[in-house]
Design an enzyme around this catalytic site. Sequence first.
Site, PDB file in Angstrom:
ATOM      1  N   HIS A 290       0.842  -1.196   0.000  1.00  0.00           N
ATOM      2  CA  HIS A 290       0.000   0.000   0.000  1.00  0.00           C
ATOM      3  C   HIS A 290       0.869   1.234   0.000  1.00  0.00           C
ATOM      4  CE1 HIS A 290      -3.228   2.758   1.113  1.00  0.00           C
ATOM      5  NE2 HIS A 290      -4.026   1.826   0.641  1.00  0.00           N
TER       6      HIS A 290
ATOM      7  N   ASP B  15      -7.923  -5.474  -0.114  1.00  0.00           N
ATOM      8  CA  ASP B  15      -8.342  -6.362  -1.199  1.00  0.00           C
ATOM      9  C   ASP B  15      -7.922  -7.808  -0.988  1.00  0.00           C
ATOM     10  OD1 ASP B  15      -9.512  -4.298  -2.698  1.00  0.00           O
ATOM     11  OD2 ASP B  15      -7.523  -3.622  -3.286  1.00  0.00           O
TER      12      ASP B  15
END
Length: 377
Positions: free
Chosen positions: A259, A313
């Site tokens: 991320h 996700d």
Amino acid sequence: MEKLIPGLEGVPLMEAQVGFIDGQKGILEYRGIPIEDLAERSTYEEVAYLLLWGKLPTREEMGKFDHDLRTHRRVKYRIIDLMKCLPENGHPMDALQAAVAALGMFYPAKDVTNQEQNYWSIIRLIAKLPTIVAAFERMRHGDEPVKPRDDLSHAANFLWMLTEEDPDPLDVHIMDACLVLHAEHTMNASTFSGLVVGSTLADPYTMISSAIGALTGPLHGGANEQALRMFREIGTVENVRPYIEAKLKAKARIMGVGHRVYKVKDPRAFALQGLAAHLFKVKGEHPLYRVAQEVERVINEHVGAKGIASNVDFYSGVVYDKLGIPIDQFTPIFAIARVAGWLAHWMEHLKNNRLFRPDQVYTGQHDVPYVSIEQRV
Ligand SMILES: CC(C)(COP(=O)(O)OP(=O)(O)OC[C@H]1O[C@@H](n2cnc3c(N)ncnc32)[C@H](O)[C@@H]1OP(=O)(O)O)[C@@H](O)C(=O)NCCC(=O)NCCS
């Protein structure tokens, strides 16, 4: 020469009060409230209100907002007809983007200084996105769209429109919590994209369709789909280590991990894992859950120290799959949730609007002579 910051990493865009992330500590708050509390105790409708108007609603405010959402779920038959013309093997995100852009022609809302008009645009967008997604899902299988029901919550009605069956309360709870967890995430690519369009004073339907477009990419919302495809490709727990090690060696991206902001495990991944565990305890484990857990272990072992950990996700795919949601509908569900965050940022930016017009570092040539086509080699 001006300093170039690729991807605008770490560049503050505006002052904002909608959401907050601490990427080092793994904290996510909506209007200051920790995401874990909201996922456990709130509902998507309440969270949407919170994001949009900055406070938890009173019973009366919630009643009105909820009523307005429930009574604006229907979509015009022409929007349905428009979607019928789209290729049934096309991606549902593309259908969603096209339908949302078209909504703006049915509900002109060009004057974004008109607060009353903005309110109804917000209601329509949040209320109609699930109807559009469910309708495309039904029609691509040759079925008629299922009409929305006003007596159901946002999450329950969405599941109803997908299947035309009364949704199971546990499925509704899980879907609702997933929507809460995906509702807002500060200045990511789709929010930024929406804000850029919004800063031109374009109408909110155009703004949201651009945010949906940004969300389609595999580096953003599309990663949930790719993560489950990867688990399927790996197939068994034994295959995980060689598969992941080969990918890392080849410098390939592992979907659902890493991320730009979080350097520890995404708090939403923790929450989703908790939801997955609860769901699987009641309804039986997803066959790929152990594969996912092993992927997480191997990733942690190899690149955890670099700050690469599971993101939102990573576990959402196994949860949605267990709920019977088709894999290419994962990202549209993300959009159904995130529309509240996009709209909240849009409203916030409009209060102090400034047209986005970044600069560039030009590295091309100057004073190049024009050569006629006959003389070009
Ligand atoms: C989201 C993402 C684009 C953010 O990455 P970023 O901030 O641009 O990180 P960088 O590209 O600077 O990567 C830093 C390092 O981590 C590695 N890395 C980052 N994400 C990785 C991943 N998913 N798999 C393998 N390695 C990864 C990079 O290869 C790089 O390694 P290096 O220092 O040896 O070159 C990236 O993590 C990614 O592609 N993730 C997969 C897609 C995904 O799940 N997206 C959803 C985000 S919610």
